[in-house]
Design an enzyme around this catalytic site. Structure first.
Site, mmCIF file in Angstrom:
data_model
loop_
_atom_site.group_PDB
_atom_site.id
_atom_site.type_symbol
_atom_site.label_atom_id
_atom_site.label_comp_id
_atom_site.label_asym_id
_atom_site.label_seq_id
_atom_site.Cartn_x
_atom_site.Cartn_y
_atom_site.Cartn_z
ATOM 1 N N CYS A 1 0.545 -12.875 -3.688
ATOM 2 C CA CYS A 1 1.531 -13.801 -4.224
ATOM 3 C C CYS A 1 0.865 -14.828 -5.148
ATOM 4 O O CYS A 1 -0.210 -15.332 -4.849
ATOM 5 C CB CYS A 1 2.305 -14.576 -3.166
ATOM 6 S SG CYS A 1 3.176 -13.551 -1.997
ATOM 7 N N ARG B 1 -1.657 -11.103 -8.743
ATOM 8 C CA ARG B 1 -1.740 -11.401 -7.315
ATOM 9 C C ARG B 1 -0.621 -10.738 -6.511
ATOM 10 O O ARG B 1 -0.649 -10.731 -5.277
ATOM 11 C CB ARG B 1 -1.687 -12.916 -7.101
ATOM 12 C CG ARG B 1 -2.809 -13.659 -7.778
ATOM 13 C CD ARG B 1 -2.697 -15.130 -7.520
ATOM 14 N NE ARG B 1 -2.977 -15.421 -6.138
ATOM 15 C CZ ARG B 1 -4.182 -15.720 -5.668
ATOM 16 N NH1 ARG B 1 -5.210 -15.786 -6.484
ATOM 17 N NH2 ARG B 1 -4.356 -15.969 -4.396
ATOM 18 N N TRP C 1 4.061 -10.489 -3.398
ATOM 19 C CA TRP C 1 3.601 -9.261 -2.759
ATOM 20 C C TRP C 1 4.238 -9.289 -1.371
ATOM 21 O O TRP C 1 3.897 -10.129 -0.540
ATOM 22 C CB TRP C 1 2.074 -9.250 -2.665
ATOM 23 C CG TRP C 1 1.526 -7.949 -2.152
ATOM 24 C CD1 TRP C 1 1.270 -6.824 -2.878
ATOM 25 C CD2 TRP C 1 1.146 -7.648 -0.802
ATOM 26 N NE1 TRP C 1 0.759 -5.838 -2.062
ATOM 27 C CE2 TRP C 1 0.672 -6.318 -0.790
ATOM 28 C CE3 TRP C 1 1.153 -8.359 0.393
ATOM 29 C CZ2 TRP C 1 0.209 -5.686 0.362
ATOM 30 C CZ3 TRP C 1 0.704 -7.734 1.548
ATOM 31 C CH2 TRP C 1 0.234 -6.419 1.528
ATOM 32 N N ASN D 1 3.144 -18.602 -0.153
ATOM 33 C CA ASN D 1 2.184 -17.505 -0.114
ATOM 34 C C ASN D 1 1.571 -17.516 1.271
ATOM 35 O O ASN D 1 1.167 -18.565 1.757
ATOM 36 C CB ASN D 1 1.104 -17.745 -1.186
ATOM 37 C CG ASN D 1 -0.023 -16.725 -1.116
ATOM 38 O OD1 ASN D 1 0.171 -15.626 -0.589
ATOM 39 N ND2 ASN D 1 -1.165 -17.073 -1.654
ATOM 40 N N GLY D 2 1.509 -16.340 1.913
ATOM 41 C CA GLY D 2 0.907 -16.269 3.244
ATOM 42 C C GLY D 2 1.874 -15.655 4.236
ATOM 43 O O GLY D 2 2.891 -15.065 3.858
ATOM 44 N N GLU E 1 -17.187 4.166 -4.392
ATOM 45 C CA GLU E 1 -16.487 3.323 -5.365
ATOM 46 C C GLU E 1 -15.731 4.190 -6.381
ATOM 47 O O GLU E 1 -14.594 3.883 -6.750
ATOM 48 C CB GLU E 1 -17.497 2.395 -6.058
ATOM 49 C CG GLU E 1 -16.954 1.551 -7.197
ATOM 50 C CD GLU E 1 -15.840 0.587 -6.800
ATOM 51 O OE1 GLU E 1 -15.503 0.504 -5.611
ATOM 52 O OE2 GLU E 1 -15.289 -0.062 -7.702
ATOM 53 N N LYS F 1 -11.646 3.964 -6.908
ATOM 54 C CA LYS F 1 -11.009 3.675 -8.206
ATOM 55 C C LYS F 1 -9.892 4.688 -8.475
ATOM 56 O O LYS F 1 -8.812 4.322 -8.920
ATOM 57 C CB LYS F 1 -12.019 3.714 -9.371
ATOM 58 C CG LYS F 1 -13.006 2.580 -9.423
ATOM 59 C CD LYS F 1 -12.421 1.256 -9.867
ATOM 60 C CE LYS F 1 -11.954 0.410 -8.746
ATOM 61 N NZ LYS F 1 -12.793 -0.472 -8.050
ATOM 62 N N GLU G 1 -6.892 4.210 -6.115
ATOM 63 C CA GLU G 1 -6.222 2.946 -6.374
ATOM 64 C C GLU G 1 -5.348 2.971 -7.624
ATOM 65 O O GLU G 1 -4.237 2.449 -7.611
ATOM 66 C CB GLU G 1 -7.354 1.918 -6.569
ATOM 67 C CG GLU G 1 -6.981 0.513 -6.434
ATOM 68 C CD GLU G 1 -8.193 -0.413 -6.573
ATOM 69 O OE1 GLU G 1 -9.264 0.042 -7.020
ATOM 70 O OE2 GLU G 1 -8.041 -1.592 -6.252
ATOM 71 N N HIS H 1 -22.121 19.168 6.921
ATOM 72 C CA HIS H 1 -21.647 18.871 8.277
ATOM 73 C C HIS H 1 -20.119 18.883 8.353
ATOM 74 O O HIS H 1 -19.547 18.404 9.314
ATOM 75 C CB HIS H 1 -22.206 17.516 8.736
ATOM 76 C CG HIS H 1 -23.698 17.498 8.795
ATOM 77 N ND1 HIS H 1 -24.419 18.130 9.776
ATOM 78 C CD2 HIS H 1 -24.626 16.963 7.949
ATOM 79 C CE1 HIS H 1 -25.720 17.977 9.547
ATOM 80 N NE2 HIS H 1 -25.859 17.264 8.434
ATOM 81 N N LYS I 1 -4.147 -8.331 -6.189
ATOM 82 C CA LYS I 1 -5.543 -8.614 -6.482
ATOM 83 C C LYS I 1 -6.268 -9.291 -5.330
ATOM 84 O O LYS I 1 -7.341 -8.877 -4.936
ATOM 85 C CB LYS I 1 -5.627 -9.481 -7.743
ATOM 86 C CG LYS I 1 -7.036 -9.786 -8.192
ATOM 87 C CD LYS I 1 -7.741 -8.535 -8.675
ATOM 88 C CE LYS I 1 -9.155 -8.815 -9.146
ATOM 89 N NZ LYS I 1 -9.895 -7.547 -9.277
HETATM 90 O O1 M6R Z 1 -11.713 -10.514 -3.787
HETATM 91 P P1 M6R Z 1 -12.542 -9.619 -2.929
HETATM 92 O O2 M6R Z 1 -13.789 -9.163 -3.612
HETATM 93 O O3 M6R Z 1 -12.832 -10.203 -1.580
HETATM 94 O O4 M6R Z 1 -11.644 -8.334 -2.686
HETATM 95 C C1 M6R Z 1 -12.042 -7.313 -1.813
HETATM 96 C C2 M6R Z 1 -11.212 -6.073 -2.012
HETATM 97 O O5 M6R Z 1 -9.873 -6.324 -1.718
HETATM 98 C C3 M6R Z 1 -11.296 -5.550 -3.451
HETATM 99 O O6 M6R Z 1 -12.620 -5.316 -3.824
HETATM 100 C C4 M6R Z 1 -10.490 -4.259 -3.624
HETATM 101 O O7 M6R Z 1 -11.036 -3.239 -2.849
HETATM 102 C C5 M6R Z 1 -10.430 -3.884 -5.094
HETATM 103 N N1 M6R Z 1 -9.090 -3.994 -5.553
HETATM 104 C C6 M6R Z 1 -10.872 -2.512 -5.380
HETATM 105 O O8 M6R Z 1 -10.854 -2.232 -6.736
#
Ligand code: M6R
Length: 624
Positions: free
Chosen positions: A2, A34, A82, A108-109, A493, A497, A500, A516, A619
């Site tokens: 949010c 956000r 969100w 927010n929260g 990673e 990506k 996501e 394995h 985010k």
């Molecule tokens: O703000 P942060 O680095 O603490 O966020 C951690 C994860 O939520 C963040 O890295 C998330 O996995 C990314 N969106 C991945 O691209």
């Protein structure tokens, strides 16, 4: 999660052409990363609160406002959501207008005791339109406003805040008070922006960076009241407190797309400077590594007998890279733990444990809670963070800031490389302090690190082939990623990506684990990325990975190999070779990750997805 914006200004200020709504909408667009399930705004004008809100992105709200304009006002609040309690509908969108249309709140929260409060308020005769916890919090404010608080909005928010459990940033405006916004903060982000005859509130500084760089940090359990010319902060007990002023170090242009199709693409291109800037100013005139901002007792760092790295998502993968480097350079046993698992498994940490928390946003609630738990057990916490004034550095014992600039795309790219860079610096610093490495050895790694921005640029400049592959593979349903040693977190990673932003099945494996179990997934045509370590240095590692490529090729996999330039050994088994410049094995993630980011971005674009705002995500994850 949010985004929240508040604005109050003086109408008569010469040269001011914008009204509150313009500022609020502009802030919402910048904070949309956000959360983007719904958006809304409310203003106080002509003695009344007026609100518009809509499910969908801020663009849907724009359309609603075009059809049903709001009156001009000098004060407004806005929210981009969100969803947590209640689906992303018009009714559940914020602001929530309460008290017979006279009070509006955004939040927010998560209010954890909202069901109990709702029962109590229902018993008093209040009714609710939405399914949200926010409407309950707002109704509580209204109840106090009209009774115990004697129509003092700050007091009403204070009394309500004392009753709320969970996490909240709550902004309130009231028709009786057309000159002020009152905001409470508990475990959820909020910063104040100070302008000339205008003041701002934002979930982060992006909410007002276009207009001022002067900001004020608030702590938890605090309430701020802003007018156009003033702000005052009190704690939840009503005692006056002062905020911590700071100047934002990046400008609004850094938060623009700068001619790229997406923020993600722009941020991939920002990576050479993100790494360069993170390395900047870390050496003294004798070439000695100095981490000035790391204000922590050196004798304590010398006595550390264990390091635990905590983080989530991409930041946790940066933590895995950190572990290889720290253990190798400092010989300190290092664990990496997902922050949300850490505190629930009763971890063994004590005064001799150093916890390193990695976070781009500095607001990830899981990481914040893990930090609190670690500190309660006596551990010292160093935060590696990209966001000044955010909660995680504030609650840590010491900080090492990355200088990646604002990262807007939900998918992390430049922050990942900057986190890895900062972790290398920390590892080298500990090695220097504890005498694990000679000065010339440290100097050698530092020069290799300093050469990295240029090498990253080379990878970006030569990315046409990988980009084309991403575009062509738009209908691929599954991609696997293999790596060993530091190549393993790179593989993880790469897979994250794709999941996501391209919404396809993707998994990262340690290449040695293949036999394995996961090798059963290989069938003709299965696309597999393999991150190959340098053939120089750890030769055994290189030949093992080459054998792994052979094993999957023999079973029909289409192999896309990321290898050091000049590595001839991989060519016979690779359908495609993506070369990256030579680097020491430990530093290779800074190069090998980049093609995987570019591939994911191209594939998501080819599929027509919103690369910057992938579905269901936000985010910064400010709820547990
Ligand atoms: O703000 P942060 O680095 O603490 O966020 C951690 C994860 O939520 C963040 O890295 C998330 O996995 C990314 N969106 C991945 O691209």
């Amino acid at each position: 999660m949010c985004g929240i914006v508040g604005y109050v200004g003086l109408r008569e200020t010469p040269g001011r052409e914008l009204y509150a709504l313009d500022y609020v909408l502009e802030g919402l667009r910048r904070l949309e990363y956000r959360g983007y399930d719904s958006a809304g705004v409310a203003v106080v004008a002509d003695g009344a609160v007026d609100c518009r809100k809509k499910a969908g992105k801020v663009s849907s709200l724009d359309a609603e406002l075009a059809a049903n304009p709001l009156p001009d006002a000098v004060l407004g609040i806005g929210h981009t959501r969100w969803a947590t309690h209640g689906g992303p509908t018009d009714v559940n969108a914020h602001p929530h207008v309460i008290d017979h249309g006279r009070l509006a709140v955004v939040h927010n929260g998560i209010i954890e005791n909202f069901a109990e409060l709702k029962n109590e308020l229902t018993g008093k005769g209040y009714t609710f339109e939405s399914e949200t916890d926010t409407e309950v919090a707002g109704t509580l404010v209204a109840d106090y406003y009209n009774k115990d608080a004697g129509r003092d909005l700050t007091e009403a928010v204070r009394l309500a805040s004392q009753r709320l459990e969970g996490a909240f940033t709550l902004l309130a405006i009231h028709a009786d008070h057309p000159d002020r916004i009152v905001a409470a903060r508990y475990n959820s982000p909020l910063v104040i922006g100070l302008g000339k005859d205008e003041n701002f509130l934002g979930s982060d500084v992006s909410g007002f960076i276009q207009h001022t760089k002067q900001a004020v940090e608030m702590d938890n359990n605090q309430i701020v009241t802003i007018t156009a010319t003033d702000y005052s902060i009190i704690d939840f007990d009503g005692n006056p407190v002062s905020g911590k002023p700071f100047e934002v170090t990046w400008d609004a242009a850094a938060a623009e797309k700068g001619g790229f199709n997406s923020f993600m693409e722009k941020e991939i291109h920002d990576q050479p400077s993100a790494v360069h800037d993170t390395l900047l100013g870390r050496l003294d005139e004798t070439g000695h590594l100095t981490l000035d901002e790391l204000r922590i007792d050196e004798s304590l760092l010398r006595s550390v007998d264990k390091i635990v790295v905590i983080a989530c998502g991409t930041a946790a993968y940066a933590g895995h890279v950190a572990r290889y480097a720290i253990e190798h350079w400092c010989r300190i046993p290092t664990e990496v733990e997902l922050a949300h698992e850490f505190r629930y498994r009763d971890p063994i940490v004590n005064e001799k444990t150093l916890v390193v928390a990695l976070s781009q946003s500095g607001e990830t609630m899981d990481t914040l809670m893990a930090i609190r738990h670690a500190r309660e057990q006596g551990a010292k916490v160093i935060a590696i963070c990209n966001t000044n004034g955010s909660s995680i550095p504030r609650e840590s014992d010491a900080n090492l800031y990355t200088h990646a600039g604002p990262e807007i795309a939900v998918a992390s790219t430049k922050a990942f490389l900057a986190q890895i860079t900062a972790a290398y610096l920390l590892g080298l610093y500990l090695a220097q302090l504890r005498g694990n490495m000679f000065a010339d050895e440290i100097g050698e790694v530092l020069s290799e690190l300093q050469a990295m921005p240029e090498k990253i640029q080379t990878v970006i400049d030569g990315a046409d082939e990988i980009k084309a592959m991403g575009t062509e593979m738009g209908d691929t349903e599954s991609v696997l990623f293999l790596g060993r040693h530091v190549g393993f977190p790179v593989a993880l990673e790469g897979a994250l990506k794709l999941k996501e932003i391209a919404y396809i099945h993707a998994e990262g494996f340690a290449a040695g684990e293949l036999k394995h179990g996961p090798i059963a997934l290989i069938e003709p045509g299965q696309k597999v990325f393999v991150v190959v370590p340098s053939p120089r240095g750890r030769n055994a590692l290189h030949s093992k990975v080459v054998s792994n490529i052979q094993e999957i090729r023999a079973r029909g996999a289409e192999t896309i190999v990321i290898a050091e330039e000049g590595d001839e050994a991989v060519a016979p088994y690779a359908n495609h070779v993506i070369s990256v410049p030579a680097s020491p094995t430990l530093l290779q993630p800074l190069l090998a990750t980049v093609p995987l980011q570019i591939f994911a971005c191209a594939m998501a674009e080819a599929k027509g997805y919103d690369v910057d705002q992938p579905r269901n995500l936000a985010k910064s994850v400010t709820v547990e």
